[in-house]
Enzyme design. Structure first.
Site, short mmCIF file in Angstrom:
data_model
loop_
_atom_site.label_atom_id
_atom_site.label_comp_id
_atom_site.label_asym_id
_atom_site.label_seq_id
_atom_site.Cartn_x
_atom_site.Cartn_y
_atom_site.Cartn_z
N GLY A 1 0.84 -1.20 0.00
CA GLY A 1 0.00 0.00 0.00
C GLY A 1 0.87 1.24 0.00
O GLY A 1 2.10 1.16 0.02
N GLY B 1 2.74 3.39 1.56
CA GLY B 1 3.36 3.42 2.87
C GLY B 1 3.98 4.77 3.19
O GLY B 1 4.32 5.05 4.34
N LYS C 1 4.86 12.13 -1.98
CA LYS C 1 5.62 10.93 -1.61
C LYS C 1 6.66 11.31 -0.56
O LYS C 1 7.48 12.19 -0.79
CB LYS C 1 6.30 10.34 -2.85
CG LYS C 1 7.13 9.09 -2.55
CD LYS C 1 7.60 8.42 -3.83
CE LYS C 1 8.49 7.23 -3.54
NZ LYS C 1 8.95 6.60 -4.79
N ASP D 1 9.35 4.33 7.80
CA ASP D 1 9.15 5.58 8.53
C ASP D 1 8.27 6.58 7.78
O ASP D 1 8.05 7.68 8.24
CB ASP D 1 10.50 6.21 8.88
CG ASP D 1 11.34 6.49 7.64
OD1 ASP D 1 10.82 6.34 6.50
OD2 ASP D 1 12.51 6.87 7.79
N GLY D 2 7.82 6.18 6.60
CA GLY D 2 6.94 7.06 5.83
C GLY D 2 7.67 8.19 5.13
O GLY D 2 7.05 9.04 4.50
N ASP E 1 3.48 -4.28 -7.86
CA ASP E 1 2.96 -3.08 -7.21
C ASP E 1 3.59 -1.81 -7.78
O ASP E 1 3.18 -0.71 -7.43
CB ASP E 1 3.19 -3.15 -5.68
CG ASP E 1 4.63 -3.43 -5.32
OD1 ASP E 1 5.14 -4.48 -5.73
OD2 ASP E 1 5.24 -2.59 -4.64
N ASN E 2 4.56 -1.98 -8.66
CA ASN E 2 5.17 -0.81 -9.31
C ASN E 2 4.80 -0.75 -10.79
O ASN E 2 5.49 -0.13 -11.58
CB ASN E 2 6.69 -0.86 -9.16
CG ASN E 2 7.13 -0.62 -7.73
OD1 ASN E 2 6.39 -0.05 -6.93
ND2 ASN E 2 8.33 -1.06 -7.38
#
Ligand code: AMP
Ligand code: MG
Length: 523
Positions: free
Chosen positions: A114, A116, A136, A148-149, A275-276
Site C-alpha cells: 500500500g 506506505g 511521496k 518511517d513514511g 505493485d510498481n
C-alpha cells in the site's frame, strides 16, 4: 553557460492560479474520483508535517500543465503546502488518502503493501484533463509496515529528475511537480535529510491494487475498481462482449509499448514488482533505476537485485509475467457473458489468448523503434538482424548506449571517414567496421539524404539522458543546499533531442569516479 535559472520560473501571463486558488482547485470529492471508492480502498489521513520546509526544485513545465504559475514556487506557502504542512487544519472533506494494494515482489507474493509513504491530495483539472497529486515521503500511513513514511533527498531528486526526463523523452510516465526538502533527519544506511516529491498522474492505480482484492476474495471490490478504471480511462472497453477482458488487452498493449520504449532508450527500471506497474502503462515508482552507459545487455541497475531478475534484457519478459498476475487477478470478472456451464475453461482460454497478444504487440513495437534509431524508413527483411548485430557489438565492447545511437546519425552513406565519432566508442574497431559495412549497404537502399536521415534520427536518439553520475553531482550539491545543478539538469533534460552545444559536457561518458556508483532500494 547561458542558462539563467530565473528564465525557467517566469510568471505565466494570464489566468494562472494563486497559491490559495491552487489549494482550492484541488478537488477531492468528484463522484468518479478514486477516493470515492471508499474505505476498503484507502485510509484518509493528514500528512505528517515536517519542520522548516524549503524548495529544492520545481518543474515549470509540470506546473504549467496543471495551470499553476511556476513563480508561485518561491512563496513560502508553496513549500509548506507541498511538504504536507497545511496552513490551517485539513478540512475534513479535503483530508488526503493512502491507498491499499498488494503485489508480487521479486517474483514472490508479498501480501498487503500500500501507499506506505505517499498520500493523495485530490485532483486538479487542467487543459481538459484531470491530474491526481500525490505527496511521496509525507509520513507514515496504515500501510507503512516497518517504514518511517519518509523519503530521502537523494532519492527524491532522482525521482523528480527522471520523471520529467522521461516525459520529455516522450515515454509515458508519472510526472513530478516539485521537491520540497526538510532537515528532518531520516535513518537509512546513514542519517540523511528528508524530502517530499509531488507526483502527478491521471491515475496511480497499479496492478497490485487488483491483486489485493483478488487475493482477499473481494469480488465486489475488484469489480468496483475495474469499473472505475474502465469508466475513467478505458471507456472503449464497455463496447466489448467482455469489458474486463478488453481492459486486460488495453493494459497489455500499453505495457508492451512501454517495454519497447524503455528498451529503446536503454532505461532500466530496477524494481518491476507488480505493485510498481501502472494500470495506464506509465513508468512509475522511480527507485534504483538507471540509464545504461556502456552497454551490457544484462545490466542490473539495482544493487539489491542479486539474481538479476530485473536486468535490462529481462524487462519485456517481466512485463509479460506481471501481466499474467494482473490477468489472474481479473479472472473472477471475466466471462459474465458465458453460461455458467463451461465458463471457467472459456475464461482461461480467453485470458491466454489476450496475453499471447503481448508478443505480437511488443516485437513489432521494438523493431519499429530500433528501425527509427537506425534511421531506416520502410521496413526491410534483415532490419531486425542489423539492429541486433549492432547491440551485440555494443555489448561486446561496452560501447556507450546513448552516444552510439546519437553518433550513428553522423555516418554518411558514401564516406567511411564519417564513422569516427561512433567508431571511436568501440575498442574492437574491426568488429564495428564489419557492422558498419552492412549498415552502409542498407542505407544505400534508403531514399533519404544523409541530412534528412540525421535530422530524423536526432529526433529519436536522445543526446541527453539522466546518467547516474549527472544525478549524483546534482545530489552532492543539493546536500550542501545548492540546488542550482538540479535546476540546470532539469533544463538540459527538458530538451533531450536538441544539440544544446553549451551543455555538451552533459552528453559525455561517465567520469572514472562514477564507475563504482551503486544504487540500491534504500530510498
Ligand atoms: P517500493 O519498493 O519503493 O516500491 O516500496 C514497496 C512498498 O514499501 C510500498 O508499499 C511502499 O509504500 C513501502 N515503502 C517503501 N519505503 C517506505 C518507507 N520509508 N516508509 C514506509 N513505507 C515504505
Ligand atoms: Mg512502489
Amino acid at each position: 553557460m547561458s542558462f539563467s535559472p530565473s528564465n525557467a520560473l517566469q510568471a505565466e501571463p494570464g489566468d494562472a492560479l494563486s497559491m490559495d486558488e491552487v489549494t482550492a482547485a484541488i478537488d477531492i470529492d468528484r463522484p468518479d474520483a478514486f477516493v470515492q471508492l471508499g474505505t476498503r480502498f484507502l485510509t484518509r489521513l493528514p500528512a505528517a508535517p515536517v519542520p522548516d520546509p524549503y524548495l529544492v526544485a520545481v518543474s515549470a513545465d509540470a506546473a504549467r500543465q496543471l495551470g499553476i504559475d511556476p513563480a508561485l514556487a518561491h512563496e513560502p506557502a508553496f513549500a509548506e503546502f507541498f511538504a504536507g504542512n497545511p496552513t490551517r487544519d485539513w478540512p475534513a472533506q479535503k483530508l488526503p488518502y493512502a491507498t491499499v494494494y498488494s503485489g508480487h515482489q521479486f517474483g514472490v507474493w508479498a501480501g498487503q503493501l500500500g501507499d506506505g509513504r505517499a498520500i493523495g491530495l485530490g485532483e486538479i483539472e487542467s487543459g481538459g484533463r484531470r491530474f491526481e497529486l500525490q505527496l511521496k515521503g509525507a509520513g507514515r500511513t496504515p500501510y507503512s509496515r516497518m517504514g518511517d513514511g519518509r523519503a530521502v533527498l537523494r532519492s527524491s531528486i532522482r525521482e523528480f529528475l527522471c520523471s520529467e526526463a522521461m516525459h520529455h523523452l516522450g515515454i509515458p510516465t508519472t510526472r513530478a511537480l516539485t521537491v520540497i526538502g526538510s532537515d528532518l533527519p531520516v535513518r537509512r544506511e546513514s542519517i540523511e535529510t528528508s524530502a517530499i516529491v509531488t507526483r502527478v498522474s491521471e491515475s496511480f492505480v497499479r496492478f497490485g491494487h487488483f491483486e489485493h482484492f483478488y487475493s482477499n476474495d473481494r469480488v465486489d471490490d475488484l469489480k468496483a475498481l475495474a469499473d472505475h478504471v474502465i469508466d475513467r480511462f478505458y471507456p472503449q472497453c464497455c463496447e466489448a462482449d467482455d469489458p474486463y477482458l478488453a481492459l486486460l488487452g488495453e493494459v497489455m498493449n500499453r505495457t508492451a509499448d512501454l517495454m519497447a520504449d524503455w528498451q529503446a532508450v536503454g532505461f532500466c527500471h530496477g524494481v518491476m514488482n507488480t505493485d510498481n506497474m501502472s494500470i495506464l502503462g506509465l513508468t512509475i515508482d522511480y527507485g534504483p533505476f538507471g540509464f545504461i552507459d556502456g552497454f551490457n545487455a544484462h545490466h542490473v541497475c539495482n544493487h539489491s537485485d542479486t539474481q538479476g531478475r530485473y536486468a535490462y534484457s529481462r524487462q519485456p519478459q517481466v512485463g509479460y509475467w506481471n501481466l499474467f498476475c494482473l490477468a489472474q487477478a481479473l479472472v473472477p470478472l471475466f466471462g459474465q457473458q458465458y453460461p455458467e456451464e463451461g465458463r471457467a475453461e472459456r475464461v482461461i482460454e480467453d485470458a491466454q489468448r489476450v496475453l499471447e497478444g503481448f508478443k505480437t504487440r511488443f516485437a513489432p513495437a521494438l523493431e519499429a523503434r530500433f528501425r527509427a534509431k537506425l534511421g531506416l524508413t520502410d521496413p526491410r527483411e534483415g532490419d531486425e538482424k542489423l539492429a541486433n548485430a549492432l547491440l551485440e557489438v555494443m555489448h561486446a565492447n561496452r560501447a556507450d548506449f546513448t552516444l552510439t545511437f546519437r553518433n550513428l546519425a553522423k555516418m554518411s552513406k558514401a564516406d567511411a571517414s564519417s564513422d569516427a565519432p561512433v567508431r571511436d566508442l568501440f575498442v574492437d574497431r574491426a568488429a564495428f567496421d564489419t557492422w558498419a559495412a552492412d549498415y552502409r549497404k542498407r542505407l544505400a537502399d534508403d531514399s533519404r539524404s544523409d541530412e534528412e536521415r540525421a535530422a530524423a534520427m536526432n529526433r529519436v536518439n536522445p543526446k541527453y539522458v539522466l546518467r547516474n553520475h549527472l544525478a549524483e553531482q546534482a545530489i552532492r550539491q543539493a546536500k550542501e543546499k545548492d540546488f542550482s545543478e538540479v535546476e540546470r539538469l532539469l533544463h538540459v533534460l527538458s530538451r533531450p533531442f536538441d544539440e544544446q552545444p553549451e551543455f555538451h559536457a552533459y552528453a559525455g561518458l561517465p567520469p572514472d569516479w562514477a564507475s563504482d556508483l551503486e544504487v540500491s532500494c534504500s530510498s
